[in-house]
Design an enzyme around this catalytic site. Structure first.
Site, mmCIF file in Angstrom:
data_model
loop_
_atom_site.group_PDB
_atom_site.id
_atom_site.type_symbol
_atom_site.label_atom_id
_atom_site.label_comp_id
_atom_site.label_asym_id
_atom_site.label_seq_id
_atom_site.Cartn_x
_atom_site.Cartn_y
_atom_site.Cartn_z
ATOM 1 N N GLY A 61 0.838 -1.195 0.000
ATOM 2 C CA GLY A 61 0.000 0.000 0.000
ATOM 3 C C GLY A 61 0.866 1.236 0.000
ATOM 4 O O GLY A 61 0.696 2.139 0.825
ATOM 5 N N HIS A 62 1.829 1.239 -0.908
ATOM 6 C CA HIS A 62 2.743 2.384 -1.038
ATOM 7 C C HIS A 62 3.541 2.247 -2.334
ATOM 8 O O HIS A 62 3.519 1.194 -2.991
ATOM 9 C CB HIS A 62 3.701 2.459 0.159
ATOM 10 C CG HIS A 62 4.392 1.170 0.479
ATOM 11 N ND1 HIS A 62 5.310 0.584 -0.333
ATOM 12 C CD2 HIS A 62 4.259 0.330 1.538
ATOM 13 C CE1 HIS A 62 5.728 -0.541 0.199
ATOM 14 N NE2 HIS A 62 5.089 -0.729 1.329
ATOM 15 N N ALA A 63 4.269 3.314 -2.656
ATOM 16 C CA ALA A 63 5.211 3.292 -3.788
ATOM 17 C C ALA A 63 6.572 3.734 -3.252
ATOM 18 O O ALA A 63 6.663 4.313 -2.166
ATOM 19 C CB ALA A 63 4.745 4.250 -4.880
#
Ligand code: TYD
Length: 136
Positions: free
Chosen positions: A51-53
């Protein structure tokens, strides 16, 4: 902007009646030098990881045991990959939003990373990610 996409890569598999063996070398089987390795395990049913980059970090994710899904959003859509073999993995270039879910019981996600851990490299807010993509 060059839109690099995730890629499923297979690893060498040495088959042997005593049990199979697979290995991975940085810049040979994955397109970066391996700086760090971490793994995710004891995952309760129904949860989602990631749930991130990452701005810079590249990753290669292997289902060392069991199975799970990796969904990668590359700005103009998303791609969902089911990982369930320890002799291939998903290469995720930098700059792409991802999450992992659908973990089977006793699964282990092994992650090879191109960088040391650096919290400032994370984009954890999806709106901020969309802005980041638009400004690249
Ligand atoms: P995070 O990368 O957010 O987990 P995931 O993407 O799997 O959901 O990391 C969870 C926590 O662990 C966060 O507080 C940072 C810490 N962490 C480290 O300290 N070092 C590491 O190498 C990693 C990957 C995470």
């Amino acid at each position: 902007m060059k839109n690099r996409l995730p890629e499923l890569l297979s690893l060498p598999k040495i088959e042997d009646p005593r049990g199979n063996l697979t290995f991975v070398e940085g810049l040979v089987h994955v397109p970066f030098e391996i700086k760090r390795v971490y793994w995710i395990y004891d995952v309760p049913g129904g949860v989602s990881r990631g749930g991130h980059a990452f701005r810079e970090q590249e990753e290669f994710i292997i289902a060392l045991s069991g199975s799970f899904d990796v969904e990668v959003n590359h700005g103009c859509g998303s791609q969902r990959v089911h990982l369930n073999r320890s002799y291939y993995g998903l290469y995720i270039p930098n700059g792409l939003w991802r999450h992992l879910d659908n973990f089977s019981t006793n699964s282990t996600a092994l992650v090879l990373s191109s960088t040391d851990y650096d919290e400032s490299d994370y984009i954890r807010d999806y709106e901020e990610y969309l802005q980041y993509r638009n400004n690249r």
